[in-house]
Design a protein around this motif. Sequence first.
Motif, mmCIF file in Angstrom:
data_model
loop_
_atom_site.group_PDB
_atom_site.id
_atom_site.type_symbol
_atom_site.label_atom_id
_atom_site.label_comp_id
_atom_site.label_asym_id
_atom_site.label_seq_id
_atom_site.Cartn_x
_atom_site.Cartn_y
_atom_site.Cartn_z
ATOM 1 N N ALA A 86 2.210 -61.719 -49.595
ATOM 2 C CA ALA A 86 2.400 -60.290 -49.845
ATOM 3 C C ALA A 86 2.163 -59.946 -51.310
ATOM 4 N N ALA A 87 2.610 -60.816 -52.209
ATOM 5 C CA ALA A 87 2.382 -60.583 -53.640
ATOM 6 C C ALA A 87 0.888 -60.559 -53.944
ATOM 7 N N ALA A 88 0.141 -61.490 -53.341
ATOM 8 C CA ALA A 88 -1.299 -61.543 -53.565
ATOM 9 C C ALA A 88 -1.999 -60.323 -52.964
ATOM 10 N N VAL A 89 -1.566 -59.914 -51.783
ATOM 11 C CA VAL A 89 -2.169 -58.741 -51.130
ATOM 12 C C VAL A 89 -1.918 -57.487 -51.957
ATOM 13 N N GLU A 90 -0.717 -57.357 -52.508
ATOM 14 C CA GLU A 90 -0.416 -56.198 -53.346
ATOM 15 C C GLU A 90 -1.290 -56.183 -54.585
ATOM 16 N N ALA A 91 -1.524 -57.364 -55.177
ATOM 17 C CA ALA A 91 -2.429 -57.440 -56.324
ATOM 18 C C ALA A 91 -3.843 -57.036 -55.914
ATOM 19 N N GLY A 92 -4.255 -57.474 -54.727
ATOM 20 C CA GLY A 92 -5.565 -57.102 -54.218
ATOM 21 C C GLY A 92 -5.702 -55.597 -54.061
ATOM 22 N N LYS A 93 -4.656 -54.944 -53.564
ATOM 23 C CA LYS A 93 -4.679 -53.488 -53.400
ATOM 24 C C LYS A 93 -4.752 -52.794 -54.758
ATOM 25 N N HIS A 94 -4.056 -53.360 -55.746
ATOM 26 C CA HIS A 94 -4.051 -52.763 -57.080
ATOM 27 C C HIS A 94 -5.445 -52.766 -57.688
ATOM 28 N N GLU A 116 -11.065 -60.531 -54.760
ATOM 29 C CA GLU A 116 -11.037 -60.960 -53.367
ATOM 30 C C GLU A 116 -9.789 -61.805 -53.136
ATOM 31 N N VAL A 117 -9.122 -61.583 -52.003
ATOM 32 C CA VAL A 117 -7.912 -62.334 -51.656
ATOM 33 C C VAL A 117 -8.132 -63.032 -50.328
ATOM 34 N N VAL A 118 -7.812 -64.326 -50.263
ATOM 35 C CA VAL A 118 -7.961 -65.085 -49.023
ATOM 36 C C VAL A 118 -6.764 -66.019 -48.860
ATOM 37 N N GLU A 119 -6.328 -66.204 -47.616
ATOM 38 C CA GLU A 119 -5.230 -67.127 -47.324
ATOM 39 C C GLU A 119 -5.751 -68.324 -46.539
ATOM 40 N N TYR A 120 -5.263 -69.496 -46.874
ATOM 41 C CA TYR A 120 -5.545 -70.712 -46.112
ATOM 42 C C TYR A 120 -4.221 -71.268 -45.607
ATOM 43 N N LYS A 121 -4.031 -71.255 -44.283
ATOM 44 C CA LYS A 121 -2.798 -71.739 -43.675
ATOM 45 C C LYS A 121 -2.905 -73.234 -43.374
ATOM 46 N N TYR A 122 -1.836 -73.932 -43.621
ATOM 47 C CA TYR A 122 -1.783 -75.379 -43.399
ATOM 48 C C TYR A 122 -1.522 -75.668 -41.918
ATOM 49 N N THR A 123 -2.302 -75.043 -41.062
ATOM 50 C CA THR A 123 -2.069 -75.167 -39.624
ATOM 51 C C THR A 123 -3.286 -75.686 -38.869
ATOM 52 N N THR A 124 -4.432 -75.782 -39.528
ATOM 53 C CA THR A 124 -5.642 -76.279 -38.874
ATOM 54 C C THR A 124 -6.175 -77.477 -39.637
ATOM 55 N N PRO A 125 -6.860 -78.400 -38.960
ATOM 56 C CA PRO A 125 -7.418 -79.564 -39.657
ATOM 57 C C PRO A 125 -8.345 -79.174 -40.806
ATOM 58 N N GLU A 126 -9.120 -78.101 -40.634
ATOM 59 C CA GLU A 126 -10.043 -77.677 -41.677
ATOM 60 C C GLU A 126 -9.297 -77.222 -42.932
#
Length: 448
Positions: A382-390, A396-406
């Motif tokens: 959320a902090a990163a998304v708010e910075a992106g909106k600002h 550019e903002v992107v999230e990488y979740k530790y839920t997939t092998p990739e």
Amino acid sequence: MNGKEKIYNVFKNGSQKEVPWVPFAGVHAGKLKGYTAREVLTDENKLFESLKEVNKIYRPDGQPVTFDLQIEAEILGCELKWSEDSPPTVISHPLSGSEEVPDRIPARDEGRIPLVLNVMKKMKEEVGEKTALYGLLCGPFTLASHLRGTNLFMDMVLNPDYVKKLMAYTTEVARAIASYYIEAGMDVIAAVDPMVSQISPEHFKEFLNRSYTELFAFIRDEGAFSSFFVCGNASKNIEEMCLTEPDSISVDENVSLPEAKEITDKHGIVIGGNIPLTTVMLHGNQQDNMKYTVDLLNSVSRDNLIISPGCDMPYDTPVENTVAVEQAVHETEKVREMVKNYEVREEDIEVELPDYDALEKPLIEVFTLDSDTCAACTYMKAAAVEAGKHFGDKVEVVEYKYTTPENIARIKKMGVEKLPSIYINGELKFSSIVPNRRELLEEVEKCL
């Protein structure tokens, strides 16, 4: 000893020959009966069926009834986003635009509390003689984050008195919920506060020490055991957590169990943890889970110890993997012999990292366990998304979740040590600390 006796023994005496096993099967319990996460968290009968199945298949010594940190927040006005394979996520914060301190305490007949209490009573009657039952409540600091949103982190710098008043309120909420759960027969009350990993020891002392010391004293006076459950890299705060005098502390894979146990042993506090949720339980095989558990048991003394997943188990965790952990805990010598020559095989997945020197605009990368299920990750994102909106289309903002092998391969290649973390243009800026708005905007400005 049966399971409940093992749990009681470790809390009362510390020393033991048999290490207890507590699977944190929250929404995963529904998977065992073919129910979605939403069904198992909103339907009393489906939840009860699912918990009985957990008890039958996983042979727990201790067992939580629910793992949902949004029950209190929902009653207090937070909107939730529901998912079919994970607990709901808070998506609105009623205090985000107001420095109000509420006085409403959720009643036992509000929201989903009656559902939870009814299932607690049913489980107490069904398995309560042989299994220690855990009542999990939302910790005061995470509840304050749900109500205030990311503004809370700026408040800690600019308006500390407000934070202290808000924490006093959320602690009263926690006391009320704890009292309901104890009356319903829960043996252990766990205050689950993933946001603890996102603050410094100094802020812990200033804002959390009094709240948790009072909460655990209350639980003790009411005749139940207490657990301080954190997620993320809470290593820096283990000592401070111990000083609030819980009966136990639970940690996830971001914390070194041997190092944390040195601190908890010094204070005579039980520690629980910390089988990795994704790399081992979700994506590993039976041998991986057996070997990890045996190696974990080999790494620490067996006193003051409970073995459990690092946090709420992923919905799709293979049943055979959880059974493998249970066998490794309950039949350690037999399993040790089975896996003595086994070597874990890592998947060879190629990932390409951005050319950070050639970026057209700043790239904010948020590496999380999963922002849909981990509160600390939710607020980091959320902090990163708010910075992106600002900054709009300047970043550019992107999230990488530790839920997939990739993504696991990407996180390893990046050298990310702790989750959640924020990188800007390939450089680590914030690790297991949610930045306040000003700090993050300043870091992005440097790259513009």
